[in-house]
Structure formats: C-alpha cells, structure tokens
Motif scaffolding. Structure first.
Motif, mmCIF file in Angstrom:
data_model
loop_
_atom_site.group_PDB
_atom_site.id
_atom_site.type_symbol
_atom_site.label_atom_id
_atom_site.label_comp_id
_atom_site.label_asym_id
_atom_site.label_seq_id
_atom_site.Cartn_x
_atom_site.Cartn_y
_atom_site.Cartn_z
ATOM 1 N N GLU A 1 12.959 49.563 -55.007
ATOM 2 C CA GLU A 1 13.268 48.139 -55.009
ATOM 3 C C GLU A 1 12.187 47.340 -54.277
ATOM 4 O OE1 GLU A 1 17.215 46.976 -53.688
ATOM 5 O OE2 GLU A 1 16.544 44.923 -53.406
ATOM 6 N N GLU A 55 13.738 42.532 -48.194
ATOM 7 C CA GLU A 55 13.939 43.674 -49.102
ATOM 8 C C GLU A 55 13.515 44.973 -48.422
ATOM 9 O OE1 GLU A 55 15.541 43.033 -51.716
ATOM 10 O OE2 GLU A 55 15.154 40.905 -52.035
ATOM 11 N N HIS A 104 16.103 48.110 -48.498
ATOM 12 C CA HIS A 104 17.142 48.077 -49.538
ATOM 13 C C HIS A 104 17.151 49.341 -50.394
ATOM 14 C CE1 HIS A 104 17.905 43.445 -49.374
ATOM 15 N NE2 HIS A 104 18.131 44.061 -48.236
ATOM 16 N N HIS A 152 23.496 42.276 -50.457
ATOM 17 C CA HIS A 152 22.846 41.457 -51.478
ATOM 18 C C HIS A 152 23.596 40.159 -51.789
ATOM 19 C CE1 HIS A 152 20.212 44.893 -52.146
ATOM 20 N NE2 HIS A 152 19.394 44.006 -52.645
HETATM 21 FE FE LIG Z 1 17.352 43.712 -52.278
#
Ligand SMILES: [Fe+2]
Ligand SMILES: [Fe+2]
Length: 337
Positions: free
Chosen positions: A142, A168, A178, A264
């Motif tokens: 990700e 992230e 993440h 998220h």
């Molecule tokens: Fe994310």
C-alpha cells in the motif's frame, strides 16, 4: 528473512517470456506474438506486467536484483505498457473536467450492490478471506506505487502528497504502516500474510489495478494520472472501509482485524480533502495541461475497480471462488479465532 515472493507460474507466452528473462534464460528474441494480438486485460499480459514491475518493489526469490534494469525486460515491459495504456484510454474515455470526475466519486451507487455491501450483509469468513487475498496484491505494498510520483511534484502538491504518504507509512512507526496493519488483518483472518503469497491465485482483474498504479508511478509523463489514481483511492475509501469494518464485526473479528479499516475511515476522510484541494489543486495551478491526465487517472481507476467488483460478484452469485484455483487457507466457514 527474505520477504521476496515466489515467481508465479506462467499463464501464456508473455508471462513465460518475463519469467525466462527474470531467471536469466537466454533473451527470448522478438516479443511473443504480435502486440496487436495481445489481450490487454487478459491473464497473460497482466501477470507478465506484474512480474516485470515487481523487481522495482521486493523482487522474487531466486531472481537476481540486477534484473530490475535488464534491457530485454524493459523492452518487453514497454511494449506491454503501450498495449495496456492505449486499451485503458479507449475503455475510459472522457474530457479534462477534473472537478466533475471528483464529484462523481462522492456519489455512492444507490443500488448498494458492491462487494463490501455483500460482505457486510451476508459475508462468511470464507468470502472475507477471498476478499482479503485479492486485496493483498495491493495492500501489502500500500502507498508504494504512489511514492514514485514524489520527485515529479513540487511545492504544495509535493508537500501535501508526502503528508498523506507519511500517514500511509505509519507516521514514523513501523508497526503502524498500513501494509503492516493489513498483514495483521490477514493473519487474524487465518490467511498467509506473506508478501506476494496470493499472486499465483490472483486473476487479471485483481492485477490490473495494481499494474495501472505501477505504470502511472514509474512514468513521469503519467504523473497526472498517478495523482488522479491516488485521489480516487483516498476519496472512495471511507464508505467502503466503514462497511468492511461492520462486516468484520458481524463475523466476530477482534480489534486487531478491524483496525486496518477503522484507521482508514478516519484517516481517509482527511486524505480525501488534502488530495483534492492541496495536491490536485496545486498541481493543476502549476501544470494546467495535466488536467486531462488527472481526469483519465480517476476514470481508469474507477473502471478497473468496477471490473474487479463485477468479476467477484459474478463468481459469488454462481457459488464459486473468484480466485484462481488452489489458493491456500481460504476455504472453511469456521471463524479463525
Ligand atoms: Fe492507507
Ligand atoms: Fe489514505
């Protein structure tokens, strides 16, 4: 411990040729078949592209790191990228009205028929694991493809995109990256969370969205499309994440599992604004000629996500798996805990 995945088996002449190059077999000569005969969205080309990009990420076990810049690999990749990109442009036509494309992303389809709806209402652990196995192809890397665009931006667009990427990548904490949260979700669901473990079992519709990100990220000429793609992910994420958190709660999953999605719901509500106003806004103020590509990046991302959703829902409607046969750890209705 190495985190590089196994090379998958070939699905046709293109993925066979990429496999041969990666393994250092003699160069295959001219690309397999005529480019005009390649199916841009088919299993062979999508797997071949995915394999051709992977040396830029974690590589493959048993493949020499130097293959990343192998000229035969790059030449074949370039030809496949051309085929994929022109098919995407043809399948996702439109103008350069970025505001209209962004506004359309905020409208959730009224019929509520998506994969996350299905899982929220009727999901089983087996279906949930199938969903996670598909998603693992992107979620375990990700925000990596989007990082390629950083050196191609400047000013506020760059500062704000990096601010989103910082979140992230866990805000400076490895355990909060993440991709790591997603791996914990997979483990909690009873899946093998090793990077690339489900590549062998991922159909073309699952690989194509990830390939589009690598394609947009690795070409400076496509920086507008990359930003459009990133904005699409951030803007469409919160409602789906909310449904997935509910789906997991309904199955009795613990906090370790739901955390990826609950994180998220909140983070992407902020990221959505930052991407829209500060990244796209500033990029287009500097380079207004990129509007067409930003809009294309949004449309292409929606198209590929829709194709994936349709594939999964059709398989489930027919009572079969949406993965390729043999994926480990998926079947069984029992709760993993
Ligand atoms: Fe994310
Ligand atoms: Fe985000």
């Amino acid at each position: 411990m190495t985190t590089a995945p196994e090379l998958p088996s070939a699905r046709g002449p293109l993925s066979g040729a990429v496999r041969d190059i990666l393994l250092g077999s003699p160069p295959p000569g001219p690309p397999p078949g005529e480019a005009a005969s390649w199916d841009p969205f088919g299993d062979d080309l999508q797997l071949a592209l995915y394999m051709a990009y992977e040396p830029h990420y974690r590589g493959f076990r048993g493949v020499c790191d130097a293959r990343e810049w192998d000229l035969d690999l790059l030449r074949l990749r370039g030809a496949m990228e051309e085929t994929f990109l022109s098919a995407l442009r043809a399948a996702a036509p439109g103008d350069d009205d970025v505001t209209a494309e962004l506004d359309a992303l905020l409208v959730e389809p009224a019929d509520g028929q998506g994969v996350s709806h299905e899982l929220m209402h009727d999901g089983t652990w087996e279906r949930m694991r199938e969903y996670l196995a598909h998603r693992s192809l992107y979620q375990l890397k990700e925000a990596d493809p989007q990082a390629w665009v950083i050196p191609r931006l400047e000013g506020q667009a760059k500062a704000s995109l990096v601010a989103v990427e910082f979140d992230e990548f866990g805000g400076g904490r490895g355990e909060n990256v993440h991709a790591r949260l997603f791996a914990r979700l997979m483990e909690g669901a009873g899946l093998d969370a090793r990077y690339g473990r489900y590549l062998e079992f991922a159909p073309a519709v699952t690989l194509a969205p990830v390939n589009a990100m690598s394609l947009f990220g690795l070409h400076r000429a496509l920086r507008g499309a990359m930003v459009g793609n990133f904005a699409t992910l951030e803007i469409t994420s919160p409602p789906g994440a909310r449904r997935m958190a509910k789906a997991l709660e309904r199955l009795g999953a613990g906090e370790e599992c739901t955390r990826f999605f609950t994180e998220h719901i909140e983070a992407d509500a902020v990221h959505e604004q930052v991407m829209r106003r500060d990244v796209i806004g500033d990029l287009l103020a500097r380079e207004p000629q990129l509007a067409g590509d930003v809009a294309f990046g949004i449309r292409a991302s929606v198209l590929l996500e829709t194709r994936w959703e349709e594939h999964v829902l059709a398989a489930w409607r027919e009572g079969r798996s949406s993965l390729r046969p043999g994926a480990p750890g998926i079947s069984g209705s029992a709760s993993p805990r």
